[in-house]
Scaffold this motif. Structure first.
Motif, mmCIF file in Angstrom:
data_model
loop_
_atom_site.group_PDB
_atom_site.id
_atom_site.type_symbol
_atom_site.label_atom_id
_atom_site.label_comp_id
_atom_site.label_asym_id
_atom_site.label_seq_id
_atom_site.Cartn_x
_atom_site.Cartn_y
_atom_site.Cartn_z
ATOM 1 N N LEU A 1 0.848 -1.187 0.000
ATOM 2 C CA LEU A 1 0.000 0.000 0.000
ATOM 3 C C LEU A 1 0.882 1.235 0.000
ATOM 4 O O LEU A 1 1.928 1.256 0.642
ATOM 5 C CB LEU A 1 -0.889 0.027 1.242
ATOM 6 C CG LEU A 1 -1.917 -1.081 1.373
ATOM 7 C CD1 LEU A 1 -2.556 -1.046 2.756
ATOM 8 C CD2 LEU A 1 -2.986 -0.944 0.290
ATOM 9 N N LYS A 2 0.446 2.259 -0.714
ATOM 10 C CA LYS A 2 1.144 3.542 -0.701
ATOM 11 C C LYS A 2 0.649 4.352 0.485
ATOM 12 O O LYS A 2 -0.483 4.176 0.940
ATOM 13 C CB LYS A 2 0.857 4.306 -1.992
ATOM 14 C CG LYS A 2 1.347 3.614 -3.237
ATOM 15 C CD LYS A 2 0.961 4.411 -4.460
ATOM 16 C CE LYS A 2 1.423 3.696 -5.728
ATOM 17 N NZ LYS A 2 1.051 4.448 -6.927
ATOM 18 N N SER A 3 1.484 5.249 0.969
ATOM 19 C CA SER A 3 1.028 6.184 2.005
ATOM 20 C C SER A 3 1.288 7.601 1.518
ATOM 21 O O SER A 3 2.196 7.847 0.723
ATOM 22 C CB SER A 3 1.724 5.927 3.343
ATOM 23 O OG SER A 3 3.100 6.113 3.227
ATOM 24 N N ALA A 4 0.458 8.507 2.003
ATOM 25 C CA ALA A 4 0.576 9.907 1.588
ATOM 26 C C ALA A 4 1.826 10.522 2.209
ATOM 27 O O ALA A 4 2.086 10.330 3.396
ATOM 28 C CB ALA A 4 -0.666 10.687 1.999
ATOM 29 N N PRO A 5 2.599 11.260 1.425
ATOM 30 C CA PRO A 5 3.783 11.916 1.975
ATOM 31 C C PRO A 5 3.392 13.085 2.872
ATOM 32 O O PRO A 5 2.271 13.589 2.805
ATOM 33 C CB PRO A 5 4.524 12.394 0.725
ATOM 34 C CG PRO A 5 3.455 12.573 -0.302
ATOM 35 C CD PRO A 5 2.403 11.545 0.012
ATOM 36 N N GLY A 6 4.302 13.501 3.718
ATOM 37 C CA GLY A 6 4.067 14.667 4.569
ATOM 38 C C GLY A 6 3.518 14.298 5.925
ATOM 39 O O GLY A 6 3.440 13.129 6.293
ATOM 40 N N GLU A 7 3.101 15.317 6.657
ATOM 41 C CA GLU A 7 2.650 15.116 8.029
ATOM 42 C C GLU A 7 1.137 15.191 8.186
ATOM 43 O O GLU A 7 0.630 15.140 9.301
ATOM 44 C CB GLU A 7 3.329 16.148 8.943
ATOM 45 C CG GLU A 7 4.833 15.960 8.997
ATOM 46 C CD GLU A 7 5.513 16.961 9.905
ATOM 47 O OE1 GLU A 7 4.822 17.628 10.702
ATOM 48 O OE2 GLU A 7 6.730 17.078 9.813
ATOM 49 N N ASN A 8 0.403 15.315 7.080
ATOM 50 C CA ASN A 8 -1.050 15.407 7.174
ATOM 51 C C ASN A 8 -1.700 14.066 7.505
ATOM 52 O O ASN A 8 -2.810 14.028 8.009
ATOM 53 C CB ASN A 8 -1.654 15.959 5.881
ATOM 54 C CG ASN A 8 -1.342 17.424 5.713
ATOM 55 O OD1 ASN A 8 -1.017 18.110 6.673
ATOM 56 N ND2 ASN A 8 -1.429 17.910 4.493
ATOM 57 N N THR A 9 -1.046 12.968 7.167
ATOM 58 C CA THR A 9 -1.584 11.644 7.490
ATOM 59 C C THR A 9 -0.560 10.879 8.305
ATOM 60 O O THR A 9 0.646 11.085 8.194
ATOM 61 C CB THR A 9 -1.930 10.835 6.219
ATOM 62 O OG1 THR A 9 -0.749 10.659 5.455
ATOM 63 C CG2 THR A 9 -2.984 11.527 5.392
#
Length: 188
Positions: free
Chosen positions: A13-21
């Protein structure tokens, strides 16, 4: 990050980059599903702060019939859709880009009750008690539905929220998983 078990087991599974998730780790995800039931015989789930969609995809992989995934972040929605495409069963998922509170109102007008709820808001935006009270008052959850909350390890949620009773709370690193079960009126 991957699907742990079931029809899609082992798929990445891919995950969203950054600190929002903040994706739920594979270890925590596996622990959650070992507690709430490793496999399901149908049912519907709602993932109110879906992030990458990993929890709902895991639930469908393990036998849930349908999942509704909600997130307000555009990048998260893109990642959720890419992860759902990997399943090759897109009709089992509905994805909404929306604020959680607006989504709760919208879902109350168009859906039958959910059997499983994932509620994992960003730690700095938590309104879990208020949101669960609203969800329960709108009858969005079926009797005996399970609610999975992920909060910061120092957050304490009440033993009872409207028609739901806490049955387990476990700390995993910086996170705490708090589980509730919904009961019909007068059951506790």
């Amino acid at each position: 990050m991957r699907v742990i078990s079931g029809d899609y087991g082992g798929r990445k599974l891919k995950s969203a980059p950054g600190e929002n998730t903040r994706p739920t780790s594979d270890k925590v995800k596996e622990s959650i599903f070992n507690i709430i039931g490793p496999y399901f015989d149908g049912g519907r789930c709602l993932d109110l702060f879906a992030g990458s969609g990993g929890l709902s995809i895991e639930a469908i992989s393990r036998g849930m019939d349908h999942a509704v995934l909600v997130d307000k972040d555009t990048t998260a929605i893109k990642i959720i859709k890419e992860n759902i495409e990997m399943t090759k069963e897109m009709t089992k998922f509905d994805v909404y880009r929306s604020d959680a509170n607006r989504a709760i109102e919208m879902l109350a007008t168009k859906n039958s009750p959910f059997d499983l709820l994932f509620i994992d808001p960003p730690y700095f935006e938590q309104e879990i008690v208020k949101q669960l009270e609203k969800i329960l008052s709108l009858n969005l959850l079926a009797d005996k539905a399970v609610i999975v909350c992920e909060v910061g390890r120092k957050i304490d949620l009440p033993d009872k929220i409207s028609g739901a009773k806490q049955f387990r709370s476990t700390v995993y690193g910086a996170s705490k998983i708090v589980l509730y079960e919904v009961f019909s009126e007068g059951a506790f």
